[in-house]
Design a protein around this motif. Sequence first.
Motif, PDB file in Angstrom:
ATOM      1  N   GLY A 106       0.811  -1.216   0.000  1.00 14.09           N
ATOM      2  CA  GLY A 106       0.000   0.000   0.000  1.00 14.09           C
ATOM      3  C   GLY A 106       0.839   1.258   0.000  1.00 14.09           C
ATOM      4  N   HIS A 107       1.850   1.287   0.874  1.00 13.66           N
ATOM      5  CA  HIS A 107       2.708   2.471   0.903  1.00 13.66           C
ATOM      6  C   HIS A 107       3.461   2.621  -0.419  1.00 13.66           C
ATOM      7  N   PRO A 142       6.804  17.278   1.466  1.00 15.61           N
ATOM      8  CA  PRO A 142       7.836  17.577   2.463  1.00 15.61           C
ATOM      9  C   PRO A 142       7.557  16.831   3.769  1.00 15.61           C
ATOM     10  N   VAL A 143       8.591  16.282   4.348  1.00 11.02           N
ATOM     11  CA  VAL A 143       8.480  15.570   5.618  1.00 11.02           C
ATOM     12  C   VAL A 143       9.535  16.116   6.568  1.00 11.02           C
ATOM     13  N   GLU A 190       2.575   3.421   7.710  1.00 10.62           N
ATOM     14  CA  GLU A 190       1.140   3.574   7.484  1.00 10.62           C
ATOM     15  C   GLU A 190       0.724   5.032   7.613  1.00 10.62           C
ATOM     16  N   GLY A 191       1.299   5.752   8.594  1.00  7.95           N
ATOM     17  CA  GLY A 191       0.976   7.173   8.729  1.00  7.95           C
ATOM     18  C   GLY A 191       1.392   7.970   7.511  1.00  7.95           C
ATOM     19  N   LEU A 192       2.570   7.692   6.970  1.00  5.90           N
ATOM     20  CA  LEU A 192       3.010   8.385   5.766  1.00  5.90           C
ATOM     21  C   LEU A 192       2.135   8.027   4.563  1.00  5.90           C
ATOM     22  N   SER A 193       1.725   6.758   4.461  1.00  2.12           N
ATOM     23  CA  SER A 193       0.830   6.363   3.367  1.00  2.12           C
ATOM     24  C   SER A 193      -0.480   7.120   3.440  1.00  2.12           C
ATOM     25  N   LEU A 216      12.850   5.254   4.128  1.00  5.38           N
ATOM     26  CA  LEU A 216      11.409   5.492   4.032  1.00  5.38           C
ATOM     27  C   LEU A 216      11.122   6.983   3.901  1.00  5.38           C
ATOM     28  N   LEU A 217      11.786   7.801   4.703  1.00  2.58           N
ATOM     29  CA  LEU A 217      11.558   9.243   4.640  1.00  2.58           C
ATOM     30  C   LEU A 217      12.038   9.803   3.305  1.00  2.58           C
TER      31      LEU A 217
END
Length: 424
Positions: A222-223, A304-305, A334-337, A294-295
């Motif tokens: 998913g991500h 932007p993260v 999951e939060g980033l997705s 991942l970031l």
Amino acid sequence: MNRLFGARARLRWIHLILGGALLMPYFLLAQVGVGMAAGGVNVLSSLPLTLAAYAAALPLAAVTAVYGLVRPLSVAAVRAMCAVPGERLAEGPARSWAARGRTSAWWTLHLGVGAVISGMTLAVPPMAVVLIALPFSAGLRDSGLGLGWFGTGAEPYAAPLLGAGLLGGLALCAAGSGALLARLAPVLLGPTAADRLAAAEERAADLAVRNRLARELHDAVGHALSAVTLQAAAARRVLDSDPGFVREALAAIEDTTRRTVGELDAVLGLLRDGDPARRDAAPAPTLAADLDGLLARTRASGTPVTARQDPGPVRDWAHLPAIASREAYRIVQEGLSNALRHGAGPVELRIRVRDAAGTGHLEMEITMTNPPAAPQDQAPRTTGGRGLRGAAERAALLGGRVEAGVHEDRWRLRAVLPLAEDAR
């Protein structure tokens, strides 16, 4: 007639004869004992002594049936020959004494009744043939065989009726005994409460492993799909004006898909494997080794993260317990997705380890916020929120919790994960 001579009745008859054959070693041993007790007399020369040896053989059979492997042997025979549904019978050896007692009762009943039916099967057909042939053979009549066996003064023409009656009685006894054993098999060979509990625990463990692998697939794939979709869309928009960004986006897509294909292949291989121990060892990325990648891949999609990391007393993410590091990574993923699919701006991520309310126990807090997208800009949901449910399940495995929802006009995902005492 089908109940007496049909395929099912014949198989049950064979099952009874098999029981009689299995009783023979016990009977021979009991015959020696009874013969010695009777002063060395041949047991088979006396009907009472034969019956005594038969009666003495049954307790011997009952004692040997307490061994656990007798039950799978009996269950296999019943399934093959007695037409009893397999789900009504227990699986595996008998472990509890209750199960062994039931198996012993079944073994004794099968062998005891089978010996009687086997003896009748050996004795009755020759006797019936002689009686049926008696009116047509002067030699048989002159020899004294036939009705003289029964001490009757009936005329020879009645002998065929008696012979046919003996055959019918044998078939009736065999069919009745087979039906009785088939009815009692689920009672004596069926699963006990302990068997049902063990089976339920095994199913629950297998389901837990499958659910965990399903979460791994959902989070990884998913991500990756969300990130690749946004990276490709961003690259298409600036294809002519910013070739450098396009090259970075394509490199990120390549890296994301390569990593995801590897994870997908590993998890699918474990799902196909029948060994629960190997399935439980599904590989997963960790916070210590894979967070920076991942970031970077998320930023390559154009979102932007900002990440703030505070390991606190553990000093370095590499010192985290392995399970906490794996589950924390998946929760962040999951939060980033969610932010990529449903957000509309920069993401702020904070991960820190702290003392849990001054108790001396450490806990990890993961907080992720981003502006929610306008309703008309939000991508339609097709997963039914399984990702957030999966994140909550991951936290619950460690005794933690996950909160997700709007907080101060921003979407916030907050997870709290207790850490082991030695995570310092």
